[in-house]
Scaffold this motif. Structure first.
Motif, mmCIF file in Angstrom:
data_model
loop_
_atom_site.group_PDB
_atom_site.id
_atom_site.type_symbol
_atom_site.label_atom_id
_atom_site.label_comp_id
_atom_site.label_asym_id
_atom_site.label_seq_id
_atom_site.Cartn_x
_atom_site.Cartn_y
_atom_site.Cartn_z
ATOM 1 N N ASN A 129 0.957 -1.002 -0.517
ATOM 2 C CA ASN A 129 -0.664 -0.228 -0.001
ATOM 3 C C ASN A 129 1.367 1.213 -0.125
ATOM 4 O O ASN A 129 0.438 2.118 -0.750
ATOM 5 C CB ASN A 129 -0.580 0.269 1.137
ATOM 6 C CG ASN A 129 -2.209 0.837 1.116
ATOM 7 O OD1 ASN A 129 -1.253 2.046 2.080
ATOM 8 N ND2 ASN A 129 -2.765 1.005 0.875
ATOM 9 N N MET A 157 2.167 2.301 -3.840
ATOM 10 C CA MET A 157 1.061 2.104 -4.217
ATOM 11 C C MET A 157 1.485 3.036 -5.562
ATOM 12 O O MET A 157 1.184 2.657 -6.347
ATOM 13 C CB MET A 157 -0.820 3.182 -3.640
ATOM 14 C CG MET A 157 -1.271 2.771 -4.922
ATOM 15 S SD MET A 157 -2.546 2.514 -3.756
ATOM 16 C CE MET A 157 -2.345 4.392 -3.342
ATOM 17 N N TRP A 158 1.687 4.572 -5.511
ATOM 18 C CA TRP A 158 1.490 5.841 -6.315
ATOM 19 C C TRP A 158 2.972 5.556 -7.133
ATOM 20 O O TRP A 158 3.116 5.710 -8.261
ATOM 21 C CB TRP A 158 1.595 7.291 -5.812
ATOM 22 C CG TRP A 158 0.132 7.195 -4.871
ATOM 23 C CD1 TRP A 158 0.485 6.720 -3.907
ATOM 24 C CD2 TRP A 158 -0.682 6.396 -6.227
ATOM 25 N NE1 TRP A 158 -0.750 7.430 -4.009
ATOM 26 C CE2 TRP A 158 -2.843 6.952 -4.985
ATOM 27 C CE3 TRP A 158 -1.723 6.920 -7.218
ATOM 28 C CZ2 TRP A 158 -3.174 6.845 -5.224
ATOM 29 C CZ3 TRP A 158 -2.714 6.909 -7.233
ATOM 30 C CH2 TRP A 158 -3.547 6.785 -6.542
ATOM 31 N N TRP A 181 -10.648 0.761 -4.630
ATOM 32 C CA TRP A 181 -10.819 1.642 -3.551
ATOM 33 C C TRP A 181 -10.215 1.762 -2.603
ATOM 34 O O TRP A 181 -9.834 3.449 -2.304
ATOM 35 C CB TRP A 181 -11.648 2.215 -4.244
ATOM 36 C CG TRP A 181 -12.382 2.907 -5.098
ATOM 37 C CD1 TRP A 181 -13.033 1.940 -6.280
ATOM 38 C CD2 TRP A 181 -12.405 3.801 -5.923
ATOM 39 N NE1 TRP A 181 -12.874 2.807 -7.000
ATOM 40 C CE2 TRP A 181 -12.305 4.347 -7.114
ATOM 41 C CE3 TRP A 181 -11.785 5.292 -5.027
ATOM 42 C CZ2 TRP A 181 -12.733 5.070 -8.189
ATOM 43 C CZ3 TRP A 181 -11.431 6.296 -5.941
ATOM 44 C CH2 TRP A 181 -12.362 6.463 -7.251
ATOM 45 N N VAL A 182 -10.365 1.066 -1.829
ATOM 46 C CA VAL A 182 -9.845 0.967 -0.310
ATOM 47 C C VAL A 182 -8.445 1.806 -0.468
ATOM 48 O O VAL A 182 -8.004 1.921 1.042
ATOM 49 C CB VAL A 182 -9.956 0.206 0.479
ATOM 50 C CG1 VAL A 182 -8.979 -0.943 1.638
ATOM 51 C CG2 VAL A 182 -11.622 0.136 0.907
ATOM 52 N N TRP A 183 -7.170 1.044 -1.039
ATOM 53 C CA TRP A 183 -6.353 1.362 -1.339
ATOM 54 C C TRP A 183 -6.764 2.479 -1.490
ATOM 55 O O TRP A 183 -5.269 3.613 -0.921
ATOM 56 C CB TRP A 183 -5.348 0.858 -2.200
ATOM 57 C CG TRP A 183 -4.424 -0.722 -1.836
ATOM 58 C CD1 TRP A 183 -5.396 -1.702 -1.047
ATOM 59 C CD2 TRP A 183 -3.672 -1.159 -2.212
ATOM 60 N NE1 TRP A 183 -4.262 -2.607 -0.581
ATOM 61 C CE2 TRP A 183 -3.383 -2.669 -1.722
ATOM 62 C CE3 TRP A 183 -2.754 -1.191 -3.585
ATOM 63 C CZ2 TRP A 183 -2.598 -3.059 -1.745
ATOM 64 C CZ3 TRP A 183 -2.192 -1.597 -3.751
ATOM 65 C CH2 TRP A 183 -1.568 -2.717 -2.967
ATOM 66 N N ILE A 184 -6.657 3.743 -2.468
ATOM 67 C CA ILE A 184 -6.971 4.727 -3.059
ATOM 68 C C ILE A 184 -7.016 5.187 -1.920
ATOM 69 O O ILE A 184 -6.892 6.723 -0.961
ATOM 70 C CB ILE A 184 -7.432 4.951 -4.069
ATOM 71 C CG1 ILE A 184 -7.230 4.096 -5.370
ATOM 72 C CG2 ILE A 184 -7.106 6.448 -4.520
ATOM 73 C CD1 ILE A 184 -7.916 4.386 -6.551
#
Lengths: 277, 291, 443
Positions: free
Chosen positions: A45, A48-49, B123-126
């Motif tokens: 997580n 992520m980007w 979406w939970v990650w985002i």
């Protein structure tokens, strides 16, 4: 009014807004793709980007191994169920729009209401029933379930579609001496393609992506559709995100393909589908 | 339209199997569930002793269930409002038939092809406050660090609704696009000649024509929002602090984990009643339209 | 549905209820056990009699799946190749699997054997409904009675008879520490609550998240909280609470909640978005110093290329020294298992030294037997095995051993509210309400 100037400005604004929306829509896809191409330790997580430290297809390979049978099962479930429920919806819609009988509206309303029930409320009786008829843990039970619970929506879409077709076609057939079934077979069925496409896309997507029935009515790897196989990827304790994201992409691929190829039919068809009543 | 008695009968016969199937699998099973909800069945051994409305009473007094009902209402409202609004805006933009319309249309509709389980996970990650959208905002120099997103009980519902809207806005847009195509160009031209601007044409000519589309969209969308389970289950499991808890989640947990079948059935019936309250007026309305 | 058949059905059910209750109290049939015990089955008998064994679990990935594969391999060697159906279903610590299992068992299609947590999950769900066969004869035959801790056997027994074979033990009250972070700040892992809070203060000031928490799936919160309950009330109080003998709004529960409230000042702000492995990830990367989690965390750290004993260590959670929270996977034999001979053979492998060694080395848990050689296990596992053999055992509530699941569902739900509201009295009152609602009573 400087229509040319105004139009250009509006167009620019329109494009800008569309692009912002496009970014919003693409965001999750980026995360999915990005993560799926990473090595396991990189797929967290917190990273992520950032782009993958090194490109790795390990996730996809692992996902393919695990999802292989699930994909086949989903195929053997979704295609027959879609075809069957489309045909049934078509015939029903035809009868209800062109051959109304006393009480047909009431019956249709009652059938339609069936599509709004929360499936949790019928799950246990459903499973007991499947056990009793010996269909439990078979794709047959899922096909039956999706066909039956798909009757309301497929009938609705076809009924609305056929309602836009002039009654004169029926009359013309009758003059030739044809009955209900042959008028359907020879006249209506051939012109039903747009509606079939709409219904097929809707059903295919919903059945392919469905999870609750799939996990309750099938209990072994040989019969589980891809949605359950995808859940299985997460294991009971440890999440392998690269594999999961790759698996998510693989599982979504068929439906996405359909959308890309048949998108325009969908839009045109929805007009006949839900607008009227 | 003249139909002979024999034809009407045949038509009924063709439709009859579907009716029978639906009557058993829907109404029959609902009846069974309703029966169970009147018992005290708890645990794996069925107990068919009727105890009246005890389960319903205990549900109404249960703080979790009370919250679930409120959440359903709030979620449905946000989901509907967001969908209709964004669907309309996107349709209006694409109706201009600019270059690249097809590309954008496909782009906005593809989320429907993806399952809720898949989108929920992403979406939970985002929405994670540590590295999700906050990181993106910070890139633009906007410090949203104190926004908790999915971890904040006050924001979580909006996050979940946003994910759901992402999934369905394309559908609503498609509905509106189709509806707009039905508004003939002549009327629009006439209005423009009369001096109406873009916005006015939209507001007074196009929008009223879209009412049936809106109704139809509301029906399909609320059908989805009342049943919503997979997405919330994957994203928040009803948390944080019951902020996104729904009757569907409560029912799943109490039935399949707690083995409290009578209560689970009762929740199912309540959900059914909520759906009925929404759907029956629509069905009555559409019957009037047909008549 | 017309009413007449319905009324008849109800009348029939009411008439049959006395018979039904008789059945659940009556001891399960011994005859099958006796018949199978008098002679060792020749391999051919296994093959002709149904020739298949279905094993149901939620071990579908990672070390667990590998461990299961070990059991299956051993079984196939010893059974002469009876075919095995691995009917594993995954999803959130077995929730999907449990749902599927229930529908199978209720529908009269039981697997040959299934994974079930020892304690309440086994006893309240399956044994009390009369669906499990007693395994006393198997235990006697294999001489297992002294090889498992007594408290563990209690967890898989009811009314004096044993119903399952524990395959592995996971340690629940473990506090995982990032050694580098501790050394850098000159700290040692705390043993009491006071020490714990002192350590948290120092870590907080040093800019490290003291405790990593993951509340997305709810259960890790209860997992942490049950440690606090044991810390503030002791083992006996803990057992009384779940037996319905102690009140849930007792001061000791409130003390545990007070402690929890204080701990919340020291946890990561995004816990609602994280799953347990992500919290462990924070510790692994040094962003957090500690986390409370079962010892499956060890397996996770290993996949992150961290070395047990060098990069991370585990101690008993504050205030629980001398206590060992047991999370145990067990396997039993359904009363109507299709091929009981095959099941018994499988169970005998599960309970054997060879089976326990092979399985646990892969899974990352420790054997349930206390006589399995420790050499092959890593340093933390060795420590855990010694601790297990000597400590006071407690069933974990968060993992279905201490109390019925319906109550666990309520606890999880109520704790999620507490995380946000932090109202001690209200929460304790809600616990008491839930206990009443769940029908917690003396047994």
């Amino acid at each position: 009014m400087n229509s040319l100037g105004k139009k250009q400005l509006s167009d620019g604004v329109a494009y800008a807004i569309l692009l912002i929306f496009a970014l919003f829509f693409v965001l999750p896809v980026f995360v999915m793709l990005n993560t799926s191409l990473k090595a396991l330790s990189d797929a967290q997580n917190s990273t992520m980007w950032s782009f993958p430290a090194q490109l790795s297809l390990a996730g996809f390979i692992r996902a393919f191994e695990k999802l292989g049978s699930g994909l086949l099962n989903s195929l053997f479930l979704t295609v027959p169920a879609t075809i069957l429920s489309s045909l049934i919806g078509s015939i029903n819609g035809y009868c209800l729009s062109k051959w109304k009988f006393k009480g047909s509206n009431w019956l249709f309303t009652m059938v339609l209401f069936g599509m709004f029930i929360p499936y949790q409320s019928i799950l246990i009786p459903l499973v007991n029933f499947m056990q009793k008829v010996g269909l439990y843990n078979s794709l047959g039970s899922l096909i039956a379930v999706h066909v039956i619970y798909g009757i309301p929506i497929t009938t609705l879409i076809f009924r609305n579609y056929y309602a836009t077709i002039p009654d004169e076609l029926v009359e013309a057939g009758r003059i030739d001496g044809a009955g209900i079934v042959s008028i359907y077979w020879r006249i209506f069925l051939p012109i039903s393609l747009p509606s079939f496409v709409v219904v097929a896309i809707w059903q295919f997507t919903n059945i392919w992506n469905e999870f609750l029935f799939a996990v309750t009515l099938t209990s072994s790897p040989e019969t589980q559709p891809v949605t359950v196989a995808l859940q299985n990827l997460s294991g009971s304790m440890i999440s392998q995100w690269d594999t999961q994201m790759a698996g998510a992409i693989i599982a979504s691929a068929p439906c996405l393909l359909i959308y890309v190829l048949l998108g325009k039919y969908f839009v045109g068809g929805m007009l006949a589908g839900s607008v009227k009543g | 339209m003249k139909r002979s008695g024999k034809e009407r009968w045949l038509s009924f016969l063709i439709f009859a199997p579907s009716v029978a199937a639906v009557f058993i699998f829907v109404y029959g099973f609902i009846g069974w569930s309703a029966f169970i909800s009147l018992t005290d069945w708890r645990g794996l051994i069925p107990s068919y002793e009727i105890v009246g409305l005890k389960q319903y009473a205990s549900l109404m007094a249960h703080p979790r269930f009370q919250r679930d009902m409120i959440n359903t209402g709030v979620f449905t409202l946000i989901f509907l409002a967001g969908n209709l609004f964004f669907g309309l805006v996107l349709a209006a933009l694409l109706d201009r038939r600019l270059r690249g319309t097809n590309f954008f249309r496909n782009l906005f509709m593809f989320p429907m092809a993806v399952s809720f389980v898949v989108s929920g996970t992403v979406w939970v990650w985002i929405f994670n406050p540590n590295s999700g959208l906050n990181a993106v905002f910070q890139l633009f120099g906007f410090d949203s660090g104190k926004w908790g997103w999915i971890t904040d009980p006050k924001m979580a519902m909006y996050c979940v609704a946003m994910a759901a809207i992402w999934q369905m806005a394309g559908f609503t847009m498609a509905q509106y696009l189709a509806g707009m195509k039905g508004v003939s160009d002549d009327i629009r031209e006439a209005a423009r000649i009369d001096g109406a601007g873009e916005v006015q044409v939209f507001r007074h000519i196009i929008l009223p024509q879209l009412w049936p589309v809106t109704v139809g969209a509301i029906v399909v969308l609320s059908h989805i929002s009342l049943k919503i389970f997979d997405l919330i289950f994957v994203m928040t499991q009803g948390g944080p602090a019951r902020a996104t808890d729904m009757p569907g989640i409560f029912m799943f947990e109490t039935t399949f984990r707690g083995d409290f079948f009578a209560r689970g059935a009762a929740i199912g019936i309540v959900m059914l009643i909520m759906a009925a309250l929404l759907i029956i007026p629509y069905l009555v309305y559409s019957r009037r339209m047909d008549a | 549905m017309s009413t007449k058949p319905l009324i008849a059905l109800i009348a029939l059910m009411i008439a049959l209820t006395p018979l039904l209750s008789c059945q659940t109290d009556r001891k399960p049939d011994h005859e099958m056990d006796k018949a199978a015990d008098t002679e060792a089955p020749p391999p051919s008998a296994l093959k002709t009699a149904d020739g298949e064994l279905t094993i149901f679990s939620w071990w579908t990935a990672g070390g667990e799946a590998d461990g299961l594969a070990e059991h299956i391999r051993l079984f196939q060697e010893k059974s002469g190749g009876v075919s095995v159906v691995n009917a594993a279903v995954a999803g959130g610590a077995g929730t999907n699997a449990k749902a599927v299992l229930k529908t199978r068992m209720l529908g009269g299609d039981p697997p040959g054997t299934f994974q079930v947590h020892g304690g309440s999950e086994l006893i309240d769900t399956w044994v009390k409904s009369g669906m499990m066969a007693a395994l006393d004869s198997l235990y006697d035959e294999k001489g297992w009675r002294g090889k498992f801790p007594d408290a563990l056997i209690d967890m898989v027994s009811w009314q004096g008879r044993i119903y399952a074979v524990p395959s592995n033990i996971h340690w629940g009250n473990a506090l995982w520490c990032n050694k580098a972070v501790f050394e850098k700040n000159g700290l040692t892992p705390p043993e009491t609550m006071e020490q714990f809070f002192a350590v948290c203060e120092k870590l907080q000031k040093a800019g490290v998240t003291p405790l990593a928490l993951a509340s997305r799936n709810k259960w890790p919160v209860l997992h942490l909280f049950e440690n606090l309950l044991a810390a503030s009330g002791g083992r006996d109080f803990y057992m009384d609470l779940f037996a319905g003998k102690a009140a849930w709004d007792d001061d000791r529960v409130k003390k545990a909640l007070e402690n929890f409230k204080k701990i919340l000042e020291y946890v990561n702000a995004d816990h609602a978005a994280l799953t347990w492995d992500q919290a462990c990830g924070l510790v692994g990367q040094g962003k957090a110093a500690m986390t409370v989690m079962g010892d499956w965390a060890r397996g996770y750290f290993v996949t992150q290329s961290l070395k047990p004993g060098e990069d991370f260590d585990a101690v008993a959670t504050p205030g629980t020294k001398g206590l060992f929270f047991v999370i145990t996977d067990t396997f039993g034999m359904p009363e109507n298992a299709p091929n009981k001979v095959a099941t018994k053979l499988y169970l005998s492998i599960v309970g054997s030294v060879e089976g326990q060694l092979a399985f646990n080395l892969k899974k990352g848990s420790i054997p349930a037997r206390t006589d399995v050689p420790t050499d092959a296990f890593d340093p933390i596992a060795k420590k855990t095995m010694e601790y297990f053999a000597s400590a006071n055992l407690l069933p974990s509530a968060a993992h279905g051993s201490a109390v019925i699941e319906d109550f666990v569902v309520s606890l999880n739900d109520q704790l999620s509210v507490f995380l946000s509201e932090k109202d001690v009295d209200k929460c304790a009152g809600a616990f008491a309400f839930a206990a009443n609602d769940a029908g917690l009573k003396k047994d």
